[in-house]
Design a protein around this motif. Structure first.
Motif, mmCIF file in Angstrom:
data_model
loop_
_atom_site.group_PDB
_atom_site.id
_atom_site.type_symbol
_atom_site.label_atom_id
_atom_site.label_comp_id
_atom_site.label_asym_id
_atom_site.label_seq_id
_atom_site.Cartn_x
_atom_site.Cartn_y
_atom_site.Cartn_z
ATOM 1 N N LYS A 1 9.654 -3.045 3.818
ATOM 2 C CA LYS A 1 9.500 -2.884 2.368
ATOM 3 C C LYS A 1 9.474 -4.230 1.653
ATOM 4 N N GLY A 2 9.543 -5.296 2.404
ATOM 5 C CA GLY A 2 9.533 -6.635 1.831
ATOM 6 C C GLY A 2 10.513 -7.570 2.495
ATOM 7 N N CYS A 3 11.521 -7.010 3.154
ATOM 8 C CA CYS A 3 12.490 -7.829 3.875
ATOM 9 C C CYS A 3 11.879 -8.376 5.166
ATOM 10 N N ILE A 4 12.632 -9.231 5.825
ATOM 11 C CA ILE A 4 12.195 -9.842 7.079
ATOM 12 C C ILE A 4 12.976 -9.201 8.217
ATOM 13 N N ARG A 5 12.293 -8.460 9.058
ATOM 14 C CA ARG A 5 12.932 -7.850 10.226
ATOM 15 C C ARG A 5 12.765 -8.785 11.424
ATOM 16 N N ARG B 1 4.430 -6.406 -6.195
ATOM 17 C CA ARG B 1 4.485 -4.986 -5.841
ATOM 18 C C ARG B 1 3.263 -4.622 -5.015
ATOM 19 N N GLY B 2 3.482 -3.798 -4.010
ATOM 20 C CA GLY B 2 2.385 -3.390 -3.142
ATOM 21 C C GLY B 2 1.898 -1.987 -3.414
ATOM 22 N N TRP B 3 2.202 -1.458 -4.578
ATOM 23 C CA TRP B 3 1.793 -0.091 -4.900
ATOM 24 C C TRP B 3 1.415 -0.019 -6.381
ATOM 25 N N GLY B 4 0.815 1.082 -6.750
ATOM 26 C CA GLY B 4 0.445 1.301 -8.142
ATOM 27 C C GLY B 4 -0.471 0.220 -8.680
ATOM 28 N N LYS B 5 -0.121 -0.307 -9.856
ATOM 29 C CA LYS B 5 -0.921 -1.339 -10.498
ATOM 30 C C LYS B 5 -0.552 -2.742 -10.035
ATOM 31 N N GLY C 1 0.795 -1.217 0.000
ATOM 32 C CA GLY C 1 0.000 0.000 0.000
ATOM 33 C C GLY C 1 0.826 1.264 0.000
ATOM 34 N N GLN C 2 2.132 1.135 -0.122
ATOM 35 C CA GLN C 2 3.024 2.287 -0.107
ATOM 36 C C GLN C 2 4.090 2.091 -1.173
ATOM 37 N N PHE C 3 4.542 3.156 -1.789
ATOM 38 C CA PHE C 3 5.510 3.071 -2.883
ATOM 39 C C PHE C 3 6.757 2.293 -2.457
ATOM 40 N N ASP C 4 7.201 1.448 -3.363
ATOM 41 C CA ASP C 4 8.431 0.674 -3.192
ATOM 42 C C ASP C 4 8.325 -0.346 -2.060
ATOM 43 N N HIS C 5 7.111 -0.746 -1.715
ATOM 44 C CA HIS C 5 6.897 -1.786 -0.703
ATOM 45 C C HIS C 5 6.362 -3.045 -1.395
ATOM 46 N N PHE C 6 7.024 -4.164 -1.133
ATOM 47 C CA PHE C 6 6.640 -5.442 -1.717
ATOM 48 C C PHE C 6 6.001 -6.345 -0.669
ATOM 49 N N LEU C 7 5.155 -7.256 -1.134
ATOM 50 C CA LEU C 7 4.667 -8.330 -0.281
ATOM 51 C C LEU C 7 5.788 -9.361 -0.208
ATOM 52 N N THR C 8 6.265 -9.629 0.984
ATOM 53 C CA THR C 8 7.357 -10.583 1.139
ATOM 54 C C THR C 8 6.998 -11.885 0.431
ATOM 55 N N PRO C 9 7.846 -12.365 -0.478
ATOM 56 C CA PRO C 9 7.492 -13.573 -1.235
ATOM 57 C C PRO C 9 7.518 -14.821 -0.356
ATOM 58 N N THR C 10 6.628 -15.745 -0.647
ATOM 59 C CA THR C 10 6.673 -17.045 0.001
ATOM 60 C C THR C 10 7.641 -17.941 -0.772
ATOM 61 N N GLY C 11 8.099 -18.994 -0.122
ATOM 62 C CA GLY C 11 9.000 -19.921 -0.792
ATOM 63 C C GLY C 11 10.077 -20.439 0.136
ATOM 64 N N VAL C 12 10.955 -21.245 -0.434
ATOM 65 C CA VAL C 12 12.095 -21.806 0.276
ATOM 66 C C VAL C 12 13.335 -21.076 -0.222
#
Length: 264
Positions: free
Chosen positions: A197-201, A165-169, A113-124
């Motif tokens: 922004k997408g990393c794991i804190r 991506r969590g912003w724009g389109k 919902g904010q510029f340059d913020h990603f949904l942290t990807p799932t996976g191994v």
């Protein structure tokens, strides 16, 4: 499925005291690491047995989808990116058949919902020397925030990954996936909610535990054994069965679980 908390806490004081006065152990077992986790990591949570099993099941599903086989005993760090949860669970497994919880702690993953913020990807995600870790400098940005935490905190680098991506389109984009500590005063109190922004804190205390004991450093140890030069000040850990995988799942939980509160 997990180590009894009363046993862990009973051992904690003696183990920590021994670390202060004695040289580092040649090997730290999974039970000893659980003891150290209970003594050192704050904040930490205590998921009940059914929640632990739910995350074991999700982890197995993710490993199967990624065609990753855990052929030997090792540690696996599992992260739930569901906004209502935001937890990390450190498991020890004997090779995939049995999983035992070492400890759990709140995290922060991507806030959309904010510029340059990603949904942290799932996976191994493999913690490999191909993407060398490095140390935080402790510098502050223009807002006075130490994004990687205090100086010396380890940044676990998982390389470039495709994420939403969590912003724009929206749509897919590429982000550098890292796991790291964060500003101890401004941002660590917010762990347990989606903020990054997408990393794991992760908590600084968990960062230190993983770093000092080499919990996820199997590939780093293998590289050293092969004579490769390891960049940066990465210690040689002392756990007897180091791991190499961080697994990000999404439990799709919509309500905050009752156990998602700090324990002392």
């Amino acid at each position: 499925m997990s180590f009894h908390l009363d046993v862990i806490l009973t051992m904690a004081a003696s183990v920590v005291a021994a670390m202060v006065t004695a040289p580092a152990r040649a090997e730290v077992s999974e039970l000893e690491l659980a003891t150290l986790y209970a003594a050192a990591v704050q904040p930490r949570w205590q998921p009940p047995a059914d929640a632990q099993q739910r995350y074991i099941d999700l982890t197995r599903q993710m490993l199967q989808q990624a065609q990753v086989t855990l052929a030997e005993a090792q540690y696996v760090l599992v992260v739930d990116r569901a906004p209502a949860v935001q937890v990390s669970l450190l498991y020890w497994t004997d090779g995939g058949a049995d999983f035992r919880l070492i400890g759990a702690a709140p995290v922060s993953t991507g806030r959309i919902g904010q510029f340059d913020h990603f949904l942290t990807p799932t996976g191994v995600f493999r913690h490999a020397v191909d993407n060398p870790d490095y140390r935080a400098l402790g510098t502050r940005n223009s807002k006075g925030v130490r994004g990687y935490g205090v100086r010396g905190m380890r940044v676990f680098d998982l390389g470039w990954q495709t994420a939403q991506r969590g912003w724009g389109k929206g749509g897919s984009g590429t982000m550098r996936l890292q796991m790291h500590a964060t500003d101890p005063d401004l941002l660590e109190p917010l762990l347990g909610s989606a903020q990054s922004k997408g990393c794991i804190r992760i908590p600084a205390s968990l960062n230190r535990l993983l770093d000092i004991h080499g919990v996820l450093d199997a590939d780093y140890l293998a590289a050293r054994a092969a004579g490769e030069r390891i960049m940066g000040s990465i210690p040689i850990g002392d756990v007897d069965t180091p791991g190499r995988y961080i697994v990000v799942v999404d439990s799709e939980a919509t309500d905050r679980p009752d156990w998602a509160v700090p324990i002392r």
